[in-house]
Scaffold this motif. Structure first.
Motif, PDB file in Angstrom:
ATOM      1  N   MET A 116      29.675 -38.792   5.337  1.00  0.00           N
ATOM      2  CA  MET A 116      28.688 -37.871   4.797  1.00  0.00           C
ATOM      3  C   MET A 116      29.321 -36.961   3.737  1.00  0.00           C
ATOM      4  N   LYS A 117      30.578 -36.519   3.990  1.00  0.00           N
ATOM      5  CA  LYS A 117      31.245 -35.651   3.033  1.00  0.00           C
ATOM      6  C   LYS A 117      31.535 -36.403   1.732  1.00  0.00           C
ATOM      7  N   LYS A 118      31.868 -37.677   1.838  1.00  0.00           N
ATOM      8  CA  LYS A 118      32.140 -38.464   0.638  1.00  0.00           C
ATOM      9  C   LYS A 118      30.878 -38.602  -0.208  1.00  0.00           C
ATOM     10  N   LEU A 119      29.746 -38.842   0.435  1.00  0.00           N
ATOM     11  CA  LEU A 119      28.473 -38.972  -0.278  1.00  0.00           C
ATOM     12  C   LEU A 119      28.120 -37.665  -0.981  1.00  0.00           C
ATOM     13  N   ALA A 120      28.302 -36.547  -0.300  1.00  0.00           N
ATOM     14  CA  ALA A 120      28.020 -35.246  -0.906  1.00  0.00           C
ATOM     15  C   ALA A 120      28.954 -35.001  -2.094  1.00  0.00           C
ATOM     16  N   GLY A 121      30.216 -35.392  -1.959  1.00  0.00           N
ATOM     17  CA  GLY A 121      31.179 -35.228  -3.042  1.00  0.00           C
ATOM     18  C   GLY A 121      30.820 -36.081  -4.246  1.00  0.00           C
ATOM     19  N   VAL A 122      30.392 -37.317  -4.009  1.00  0.00           N
ATOM     20  CA  VAL A 122      29.996 -38.210  -5.096  1.00  0.00           C
ATOM     21  C   VAL A 122      28.752 -37.665  -5.794  1.00  0.00           C
ATOM     22  N   LEU A 123      27.757 -37.234  -5.032  1.00  0.00           N
ATOM     23  CA  LEU A 123      26.537 -36.686  -5.624  1.00  0.00           C
ATOM     24  C   LEU A 123      26.824 -35.408  -6.421  1.00  0.00           C
ATOM     25  N   LEU A 124      27.692 -34.559  -5.893  1.00  0.00           N
ATOM     26  CA  LEU A 124      28.052 -33.339  -6.605  1.00  0.00           C
ATOM     27  C   LEU A 124      28.796 -33.671  -7.904  1.00  0.00           C
ATOM     28  N   SER A 125      29.687 -34.656  -7.848  1.00  0.00           N
ATOM     29  CA  SER A 125      30.411 -35.083  -9.049  1.00  0.00           C
ATOM     30  C   SER A 125      29.455 -35.629 -10.100  1.00  0.00           C
ATOM     31  N   ILE A 126      28.499 -36.429  -9.687  1.00  0.00           N
ATOM     32  CA  ILE A 126      27.506 -36.979 -10.624  1.00  0.00           C
ATOM     33  C   ILE A 126      26.690 -35.848 -11.250  1.00  0.00           C
ATOM     34  N   LEU A 127      26.300 -34.881 -10.445  1.00  0.00           N
ATOM     35  CA  LEU A 127      25.525 -33.746 -10.948  1.00  0.00           C
ATOM     36  C   LEU A 127      26.335 -32.955 -11.979  1.00  0.00           C
ATOM     37  N   VAL A 128      27.595 -32.686 -11.683  1.00  0.00           N
ATOM     38  CA  VAL A 128      28.441 -31.924 -12.605  1.00  0.00           C
ATOM     39  C   VAL A 128      28.634 -32.692 -13.916  1.00  0.00           C
ATOM     40  N   ILE A 129      28.863 -33.979 -13.839  1.00  0.00           N
ATOM     41  CA  ILE A 129      29.029 -34.788 -15.048  1.00  0.00           C
ATOM     42  C   ILE A 129      27.751 -34.796 -15.874  1.00  0.00           C
ATOM     43  N   TYR A 130      26.599 -34.936 -15.227  1.00  0.00           N
ATOM     44  CA  TYR A 130      25.324 -34.922 -15.950  1.00  0.00           C
ATOM     45  C   TYR A 130      25.085 -33.575 -16.631  1.00  0.00           C
ATOM     46  N   VAL A 131      25.375 -32.478 -15.930  1.00  0.00           N
ATOM     47  CA  VAL A 131      25.174 -31.144 -16.504  1.00  0.00           C
ATOM     48  C   VAL A 131      26.077 -30.950 -17.715  1.00  0.00           C
ATOM     49  N   MET A 132      27.325 -31.395 -17.630  1.00  0.00           N
ATOM     50  CA  MET A 132      28.233 -31.282 -18.768  1.00  0.00           C
ATOM     51  C   MET A 132      27.734 -32.131 -19.936  1.00  0.00           C
ATOM     52  N   TYR A 133      27.285 -33.345 -19.666  1.00  0.00           N
ATOM     53  CA  TYR A 133      26.751 -34.222 -20.709  1.00  0.00           C
ATOM     54  C   TYR A 133      25.540 -33.574 -21.392  1.00  0.00           C
ATOM     55  N   TYR A 134      24.614 -33.062 -20.602  1.00  0.00           N
ATOM     56  CA  TYR A 134      23.409 -32.445 -21.141  1.00  0.00           C
ATOM     57  C   TYR A 134      23.766 -31.222 -21.988  1.00  0.00           C
ATOM     58  N   ASP A 135      24.677 -30.391 -21.504  1.00  0.00           N
ATOM     59  CA  ASP A 135      25.060 -29.178 -22.218  1.00  0.00           C
ATOM     60  C   ASP A 135      25.724 -29.515 -23.545  1.00  0.00           C
ATOM     61  N   LEU A 136      26.575 -30.513 -23.569  1.00  0.00           N
ATOM     62  CA  LEU A 136      27.254 -30.876 -24.811  1.00  0.00           C
ATOM     63  C   LEU A 136      26.317 -31.510 -25.829  1.00  0.00           C
ATOM     64  N   ASN A 137      25.311 -32.240 -25.376  1.00  0.00           N
ATOM     65  CA  ASN A 137      24.410 -32.930 -26.297  1.00  0.00           C
ATOM     66  C   ASN A 137      23.181 -32.126 -26.686  1.00  0.00           C
ATOM     67  N   HIS A 138      22.686 -31.302 -25.785  1.00  0.00           N
ATOM     68  CA  HIS A 138      21.443 -30.569 -26.043  1.00  0.00           C
ATOM     69  C   HIS A 138      21.639 -29.062 -26.075  1.00  0.00           C
ATOM     70  N   GLY A 139      22.655 -28.572 -25.418  1.00  0.00           N
ATOM     71  CA  GLY A 139      22.885 -27.134 -25.345  1.00  0.00           C
ATOM     72  C   GLY A 139      21.965 -26.475 -24.336  1.00  0.00           C
ATOM     73  N   THR A 140      22.336 -25.281 -23.941  1.00  0.00           N
ATOM     74  CA  THR A 140      21.527 -24.562 -22.967  1.00  0.00           C
ATOM     75  C   THR A 140      21.090 -23.204 -23.480  1.00  0.00           C
ATOM     76  N   LEU A 141      21.398 -22.895 -24.735  1.00  0.00           N
ATOM     77  CA  LEU A 141      20.954 -21.637 -25.310  1.00  0.00           C
ATOM     78  C   LEU A 141      19.492 -21.755 -25.726  1.00  0.00           C
ATOM     79  N   PRO A 142      18.753 -20.664 -25.662  1.00  0.00           N
ATOM     80  CA  PRO A 142      17.328 -20.721 -26.006  1.00  0.00           C
ATOM     81  C   PRO A 142      17.102 -20.877 -27.505  1.00  0.00           C
ATOM     82  N   ALA A 143      17.177 -22.100 -27.982  1.00  0.00           N
ATOM     83  CA  ALA A 143      16.997 -22.358 -29.416  1.00  0.00           C
ATOM     84  C   ALA A 143      15.531 -22.535 -29.783  1.00  0.00           C
ATOM     85  N   GLY A 144      14.667 -22.682 -28.802  1.00  0.00           N
ATOM     86  CA  GLY A 144      13.259 -22.920 -29.074  1.00  0.00           C
ATOM     87  C   GLY A 144      12.503 -21.674 -29.478  1.00  0.00           C
TER      88      GLY A 144
END
Length: 108
Positions: free
Chosen positions: A1-29
């Protein structure tokens, strides 16, 4: 169970970093009103005046005015800004004050 949580957390962190680098999180709209003045200076360069809000930089204000990337080098922006504002350097701007910013077009 801990391994699954670690994998899911790693995927989430990688996705957030990818999104931030490509789209940004500052209110540009959010569009801010710009006081536009296209009167040329004594050197013939058009400019606009804007009151600086907290967190804004010379580059961010010019990009907001262009609604895209700046078509000239950063050195040229610094030089033009200093020329329009009696030698003031971009890093010395203060929020709440109004400055002249060089007006560029995408074709420059």
């Amino acid at each position: 169970m801990k391994k699954l949580a670690g994998v899911l957390l790693s995927i989430l962190v990688i996705y957030v970093m990818y999104y931030d680098l490509n789209h940004g999180t500052l209110p540009a709209g959010q569009k801010q009103a710009l006081e536009a003045s296209t009167l040329p200076t004594e050197t013939g360069e058009p400019y606009f005046e804007k009151k600086v809000n907290p967190g804004e930089t010379v580059l961010s204000i010019i990009e907001l005015n262009l609604d895209g990337p700046i078509p000239v080098s950063i050195d040229q922006v610094v030089s033009d800004f200093s020329e329009l504002n009696n030698g003031m350097q971009p890093e010395d701007i203060k929020s709440g004050k109004t400055y002249k910013f060089p007006k560029y077009t995408q074709g420059n």
